[in-house]
Design a protein around this motif. Structure first.
Motif, short mmCIF file in Angstrom:
data_model
loop_
_atom_site.label_atom_id
_atom_site.label_comp_id
_atom_site.label_asym_id
_atom_site.label_seq_id
_atom_site.Cartn_x
_atom_site.Cartn_y
_atom_site.Cartn_z
N UNK A 1 0.81 -1.21 0.00
CA UNK A 1 0.00 0.00 0.00
C UNK A 1 0.85 1.26 0.00
N UNK A 2 1.98 1.22 0.70
CA UNK A 2 2.89 2.37 0.71
C UNK A 2 3.44 2.67 -0.68
N UNK A 3 3.87 1.62 -1.38
CA UNK A 3 4.39 1.79 -2.74
C UNK A 3 3.27 2.23 -3.69
N UNK A 4 2.10 1.64 -3.54
CA UNK A 4 0.96 1.97 -4.38
C UNK A 4 0.59 3.44 -4.24
N UNK A 5 0.63 3.95 -3.01
CA UNK A 5 0.32 5.35 -2.76
C UNK A 5 1.34 6.26 -3.46
N UNK A 6 2.61 5.89 -3.39
CA UNK A 6 3.66 6.67 -4.08
C UNK A 6 3.46 6.65 -5.58
N UNK A 7 3.14 5.50 -6.12
CA UNK A 7 2.88 5.39 -7.56
C UNK A 7 1.70 6.27 -7.97
N UNK A 8 0.66 6.31 -7.15
CA UNK A 8 -0.51 7.12 -7.49
C UNK A 8 -0.18 8.61 -7.49
N UNK A 9 0.73 9.02 -6.61
CA UNK A 9 1.17 10.43 -6.59
C UNK A 9 1.96 10.73 -7.86
N UNK A 10 2.79 9.78 -8.30
CA UNK A 10 3.54 9.95 -9.56
C UNK A 10 2.57 10.10 -10.73
N UNK A 11 1.48 9.32 -10.72
CA UNK A 11 0.49 9.44 -11.80
C UNK A 11 -0.14 10.83 -11.83
N UNK A 12 -0.41 11.39 -10.66
CA UNK A 12 -0.96 12.75 -10.60
C UNK A 12 0.04 13.75 -11.16
N UNK A 13 1.31 13.60 -10.80
CA UNK A 13 2.34 14.51 -11.30
C UNK A 13 2.50 14.40 -12.82
N UNK A 14 2.43 13.18 -13.34
CA UNK A 14 2.51 12.99 -14.80
C UNK A 14 1.30 13.61 -15.50
N UNK A 15 0.13 13.52 -14.89
CA UNK A 15 -1.06 14.15 -15.47
C UNK A 15 -0.91 15.67 -15.46
N UNK A 16 -0.33 16.21 -14.38
CA UNK A 16 -0.08 17.66 -14.31
C UNK A 16 0.93 18.09 -15.36
#
Length: 196
Positions: free
Chosen positions: A66-81
């Motif tokens: 879950x910790x890694x998944x949360x970090x990956x989801x933040x990366x996805x938001x940054x890539x969308x930005x």
């Protein structure tokens, strides 16, 4: 034709932000039921073998994922930005600086979807091995939440379907843009030949 394409690309960039936020919210929520039902069954967190409910260790086993998944989801938001930072949402003509964020976003989304799916299905199987009779007894005794629902495991199909569809649509929109740019270049070249 460019006007339609520009509207679509702007919408898709907004959907990309929305899909990434959805993945982030899912990463935050996936542990909700597990925390409510299984956390209190571990009587001694320093010795995870001591539990009132056989199989409840799945809650602790999911923490690293879950910790890694949360970090990956933040990366996805940054890539969308990054799509907005590079003006992909408004640019009439694309440049290499537009294609790279589109490809990075699409590849990252597909990777996260495949990676997380494998773990989520494995943890779902382990959750279903919990002794639910003992869990019900524990919940009744300690007045804690009880559920056998796999909702948070199952909803990942919808979350990642949305994420992958938006990614593929962004790539399709970029291909559409390339075709329009080629057609425009041909028209300009034909116009110059006619005036010469």
């Amino acid at each position: 034709m460019y006007k339609k394409q520009l509207k679509v690309q702007k919408l898709l960039c907004l959907f990309a932000i929305g899909a990434s936020v959805l993945v982030f919210l899912y990463a935050l929520g996936i542990m909700t039921d597990l925390y409510d039902t299984l956390y209190s069954t571990m009587r001694n967190p320093s010795d995870l073998t001591k539990t009132d409910v056989p199989g409840s260790i799945v809650y602790y086993n999911m923490q690293a994922f879950n910790g890694v998944f949360l970090k990956y989801s933040i990366v996805l938001i940054l890539l969308a930005c990054l799509l907005f930072v590079t003006n992909t949402h408004i640019r009439r003509k694309y440049y290499i600086g537009n294609y790279i964020p589109i490809c990075a976003y699409a590849v990252a989304n597909i990777y996260v979807a495949v990676w997380a799916h494998g773990y989520i299905e494995a943890f779902k199987a382990r959750f279903l091995m919990v002794d639910f009779a003992a869990l019900k007894e524990h919940a009744d005794m300690w007045k804690t939440a009880y559920t056998e629902s796999t909702f948070w495991f199952d909803i990942h199909y919808l979350v990642f379907a949305i994420s992958v569809i938006v990614s593929l649509a962004l790539v399709a929109c970029a291909v559409w843009k390339m075709q329009l740019m080629k057609e425009e270049a041909k028209l300009i070249a034909n116009g110059k030949e006619a005036t010469a």
